[in-house]
Write a protein that holds these residues in place. Structure first.
Motif, PDB file in Angstrom:
ATOM      1  N   PRO A   1      -6.405  25.107   4.909  1.00  0.00           N
ATOM      2  CA  PRO A   1      -5.922  23.802   4.448  1.00  0.00           C
ATOM      3  C   PRO A   1      -6.891  23.131   3.463  1.00  0.00           C
ATOM      4  O   PRO A   1      -8.109  23.238   3.632  1.00  0.00           O
ATOM      5  CB  PRO A   1      -5.812  22.967   5.726  1.00  0.00           C
ATOM      6  CG  PRO A   1      -6.252  23.813   6.846  1.00  0.00           C
ATOM      7  CD  PRO A   1      -6.670  25.146   6.341  1.00  0.00           C
ATOM      8  N   PRO A   2      -6.339  22.462   2.449  1.00  0.00           N
ATOM      9  CA  PRO A   2      -7.184  21.739   1.491  1.00  0.00           C
ATOM     10  C   PRO A   2      -8.143  20.762   2.177  1.00  0.00           C
ATOM     11  O   PRO A   2      -9.253  20.566   1.703  1.00  0.00           O
ATOM     12  CB  PRO A   2      -6.184  20.984   0.617  1.00  0.00           C
ATOM     13  CG  PRO A   2      -4.915  21.719   0.751  1.00  0.00           C
ATOM     14  CD  PRO A   2      -4.911  22.342   2.119  1.00  0.00           C
ATOM     15  N   SER A   3      -7.698  20.174   3.289  1.00  0.00           N
ATOM     16  CA  SER A   3      -8.571  19.219   3.982  1.00  0.00           C
ATOM     17  C   SER A   3      -9.858  19.888   4.454  1.00  0.00           C
ATOM     18  O   SER A   3     -10.871  19.225   4.664  1.00  0.00           O
ATOM     19  CB  SER A   3      -7.837  18.604   5.173  1.00  0.00           C
ATOM     20  OG  SER A   3      -7.380  19.626   6.040  1.00  0.00           O
ATOM     21  N   GLU A   4      -9.840  21.224   4.613  1.00  0.00           N
ATOM     22  CA  GLU A   4     -11.057  21.932   5.017  1.00  0.00           C
ATOM     23  C   GLU A   4     -11.900  22.383   3.833  1.00  0.00           C
ATOM     24  O   GLU A   4     -13.119  22.402   3.921  1.00  0.00           O
ATOM     25  CB  GLU A   4     -10.701  23.173   5.858  1.00  0.00           C
ATOM     26  CG  GLU A   4     -10.462  22.850   7.312  1.00  0.00           C
ATOM     27  CD  GLU A   4     -10.062  24.077   8.113  1.00  0.00           C
ATOM     28  OE1 GLU A   4     -10.574  25.182   7.818  1.00  0.00           O
ATOM     29  OE2 GLU A   4      -9.215  23.925   9.007  1.00  0.00           O
ATOM     30  N   PHE A   5     -11.242  22.800   2.741  1.00  0.00           N
ATOM     31  CA  PHE A   5     -12.060  23.368   1.671  1.00  0.00           C
ATOM     32  C   PHE A   5     -12.338  22.422   0.503  1.00  0.00           C
ATOM     33  O   PHE A   5     -13.333  22.606  -0.193  1.00  0.00           O
ATOM     34  CB  PHE A   5     -11.501  24.715   1.181  1.00  0.00           C
ATOM     35  CG  PHE A   5     -10.254  24.653   0.354  1.00  0.00           C
ATOM     36  CD1 PHE A   5     -10.336  24.436  -1.019  1.00  0.00           C
ATOM     37  CD2 PHE A   5      -9.007  24.852   0.931  1.00  0.00           C
ATOM     38  CE1 PHE A   5      -9.188  24.408  -1.792  1.00  0.00           C
ATOM     39  CE2 PHE A   5      -7.859  24.821   0.159  1.00  0.00           C
ATOM     40  CZ  PHE A   5      -7.951  24.593  -1.200  1.00  0.00           C
ATOM     41  N   ILE A   6     -11.506  21.400   0.308  1.00  0.00           N
ATOM     42  CA  ILE A   6     -11.791  20.463  -0.798  1.00  0.00           C
ATOM     43  C   ILE A   6     -13.142  19.761  -0.584  1.00  0.00           C
ATOM     44  O   ILE A   6     -13.951  19.687  -1.513  1.00  0.00           O
ATOM     45  CB  ILE A   6     -10.646  19.431  -0.995  1.00  0.00           C
ATOM     46  CG1 ILE A   6      -9.336  20.125  -1.400  1.00  0.00           C
ATOM     47  CG2 ILE A   6     -11.034  18.377  -2.045  1.00  0.00           C
ATOM     48  CD1 ILE A   6      -9.278  20.693  -2.794  1.00  0.00           C
ATOM     49  N   PRO A   7     -13.429  19.269   0.628  1.00  0.00           N
ATOM     50  CA  PRO A   7     -14.748  18.644   0.822  1.00  0.00           C
ATOM     51  C   PRO A   7     -15.907  19.602   0.511  1.00  0.00           C
ATOM     52  O   PRO A   7     -16.914  19.180  -0.052  1.00  0.00           O
ATOM     53  CB  PRO A   7     -14.746  18.255   2.308  1.00  0.00           C
ATOM     54  CG  PRO A   7     -13.296  18.109   2.662  1.00  0.00           C
ATOM     55  CD  PRO A   7     -12.583  19.139   1.827  1.00  0.00           C
ATOM     56  N   LEU A   8     -15.760  20.880   0.862  1.00  0.00           N
ATOM     57  CA  LEU A   8     -16.810  21.858   0.563  1.00  0.00           C
ATOM     58  C   LEU A   8     -16.902  22.117  -0.946  1.00  0.00           C
ATOM     59  O   LEU A   8     -17.996  22.275  -1.491  1.00  0.00           O
ATOM     60  CB  LEU A   8     -16.545  23.179   1.295  1.00  0.00           C
ATOM     61  CG  LEU A   8     -16.589  23.132   2.826  1.00  0.00           C
ATOM     62  CD1 LEU A   8     -16.255  24.499   3.408  1.00  0.00           C
ATOM     63  CD2 LEU A   8     -17.960  22.664   3.309  1.00  0.00           C
ATOM     64  N   ALA A   9     -15.746  22.139  -1.586  1.00  0.00           N
ATOM     65  CA  ALA A   9     -15.731  22.336  -3.047  1.00  0.00           C
ATOM     66  C   ALA A   9     -16.385  21.149  -3.739  1.00  0.00           C
ATOM     67  O   ALA A   9     -17.079  21.314  -4.746  1.00  0.00           O
ATOM     68  CB  ALA A   9     -14.296  22.513  -3.533  1.00  0.00           C
ATOM     69  N   GLU A  10     -16.199  19.966  -3.179  1.00  0.00           N
ATOM     70  CA  GLU A  10     -16.821  18.771  -3.758  1.00  0.00           C
ATOM     71  C   GLU A  10     -18.322  18.801  -3.517  1.00  0.00           C
ATOM     72  O   GLU A  10     -19.127  18.587  -4.423  1.00  0.00           O
ATOM     73  CB  GLU A  10     -16.190  17.506  -3.159  1.00  0.00           C
ATOM     74  CG  GLU A  10     -14.755  17.298  -3.624  1.00  0.00           C
ATOM     75  CD  GLU A  10     -14.059  16.118  -2.953  1.00  0.00           C
ATOM     76  OE1 GLU A  10     -14.530  15.671  -1.874  1.00  0.00           O
ATOM     77  OE2 GLU A  10     -13.047  15.651  -3.506  1.00  0.00           O
ATOM     78  N   TYR A  11     -18.704  19.083  -2.290  1.00  0.00           N
ATOM     79  CA  TYR A  11     -20.107  19.100  -1.893  1.00  0.00           C
ATOM     80  C   TYR A  11     -20.894  20.122  -2.711  1.00  0.00           C
ATOM     81  O   TYR A  11     -22.011  19.869  -3.153  1.00  0.00           O
ATOM     82  CB  TYR A  11     -20.189  19.395  -0.395  1.00  0.00           C
ATOM     83  CG  TYR A  11     -21.552  19.800   0.104  1.00  0.00           C
ATOM     84  CD1 TYR A  11     -22.541  18.851   0.331  1.00  0.00           C
ATOM     85  CD2 TYR A  11     -21.848  21.142   0.341  1.00  0.00           C
ATOM     86  CE1 TYR A  11     -23.797  19.224   0.782  1.00  0.00           C
ATOM     87  CE2 TYR A  11     -23.099  21.533   0.794  1.00  0.00           C
ATOM     88  CZ  TYR A  11     -24.066  20.562   1.005  1.00  0.00           C
ATOM     89  OH  TYR A  11     -25.303  20.937   1.445  1.00  0.00           O
ATOM     90  N   SER A  12     -20.292  21.281  -2.954  1.00  0.00           N
ATOM     91  CA  SER A  12     -20.986  22.367  -3.655  1.00  0.00           C
ATOM     92  C   SER A  12     -20.918  22.227  -5.171  1.00  0.00           C
ATOM     93  O   SER A  12     -21.592  22.957  -5.893  1.00  0.00           O
ATOM     94  CB  SER A  12     -20.360  23.707  -3.266  1.00  0.00           C
ATOM     95  OG  SER A  12     -19.008  23.728  -3.688  1.00  0.00           O
TER      96      SER A  12
END
Ligand code: C2E
Ligand code: CA
Ligand code: CA
Ligand code: CA
Length: 277
Positions: free
Chosen positions: A72-83
């Motif tokens: 789900p985007p809710s799991e990977f978007i924050p990581l994509a933002e953080y990285s």
């Protein structure tokens, strides 16, 4: 940030260390899957409540998990933002949206606009405005066929940077929507400083609409949007009751499972040909 590696290490709880390892692994996998062009942009229709026609689409990222499902985007978007990966991924989303806009136009759907979500690191990229214009040019898209969705938290994070970029893009003809409206810590004053076209009423307020109970927040937000001269759109419409009530409130458009879930582009073409010929 201050770095005291040895000190921090001593305080790490095992479970934090483990979740950090998992997250780093996910970031690594996301980076390689993105490089291997495995990310997909799906589309969810936005319906004009008066005519019942599809007025626009929202592009939503999908990351296949390799087992037939999706992370789900809710799991990977924050990581994509953080990285920081979101800068490149977000650029791909813009290019993919424009590529699809031109395909839609070739198939006779000239009026459909496509909205994409923009994260704060993209605004911090000094070439962001250029990247949007380049994507539009590359696929010969009219600027008005692209819409950028931003949340209140994006605006609050870097007000001046966001306002300047949006003003430049708006002057170019790109449409701007404020997303998840009502959930952030928005200062009302920003509403007038942002060059907005559309206001998206957050799903939580639309969900509050149940028979026999009036939804005072949805009502207030729609009325605010209308008074500001914005097109209002209800997010997460799942029932006829919610659609009817939002229409009564003067809401212009709706998006939600009642009409369609996000779907791959090929399915979207089927959906559109069945629906508006
Ligand atoms: P969002 O921008 O608020 O997108 C709407 C979300 O609501 C989507 O979740 C959509 O599938 C879901 N939704 C639509 N209709 C209904 C409904 O009737 N009921 C319910 N329960 N949900 C509905 P999704 O696709 O999982 O995306 C979640 C979030 O991930 C998005 O929320 C957005 O913040 C972020 N996201 C997705 N794609 C991108 C992207 O390309 N870039 C960025 N920066 N963020 C993205
Ligand atoms: Ca959105
Ligand atoms: Ca939203
Ligand atoms: Ca209106």
């Amino acid at each position: 940030a201050k770095r005291h590696h040895t000190e921090n290490f001593a305080f790490y709880a095992p479970e934090i260390e483990e979740s950090t390892t998992t997250q780093l692994g996910m970031i690594r996998k996301l980076r390689s899957d993105f490089a291997d062009t495995k990310l997909q942009l799906w589309f969810q229709p936005q319906i004009d409540l008066r005519s019942g026609r599809v007025a626009g689409l929202e592009g939503l990222l999908r990351w296949p998990d390799g087992k037939g499902g999706y992370i789900p985007p809710s799991e990977f978007i924050p990581l994509a933002e953080y990285s920081g990966l979101i800068v490149d991924i977000g650029r791909w989303v813009l290019e993919e949206a424009c590529r699809r806009i031109s395909q839609l136009r070739e198939n006779g759907y000239e009026q459909l606009r496509v909205a994409v979500n923009i994260s704060i690191p993209q605004f911090r990229d000094r070439y962001f405005v250029e990247k949007v214009k380049t994507a539009l040019d590359r696929y010969n898209c009219p600027s008005g066929s692209l819409e950028l969705e931003i949340t209140e938290s994006v605006v609050m994070d870097e007000p001046q940077i966001v306002i300047d970029a949006l003003a430049a893009l708006k002057a170019h003809g790109v449409a701007i929507a404020i997303d998840d409206f009502g959930t952030g810590f928005s200062s009302m004053s920003y509403l007038q400083r942002l060059p907005l076209d559309r206001l998206k009423v957050d799903r939580s307020f639309v969900n509050d609409i149940v028979p026999g109970k009036n939804a005072v927040i949805a009502e207030t937000i729609v009325s605010l949007g209308n008074k500001l001269g914005l097109v209002t759109i209800a997010e997460g419409v799942e029932t006829q009751e919610q659609a009817r009530y939002m229409t009564e409130l003067g809401c212009d458009e709706a998006q939600g499972y009642l009409y369609a879930r996000p779907m791959p582009f090929d399915d979207l073409m089927q959906f559109l040909s069945g629906r508006q010929g």
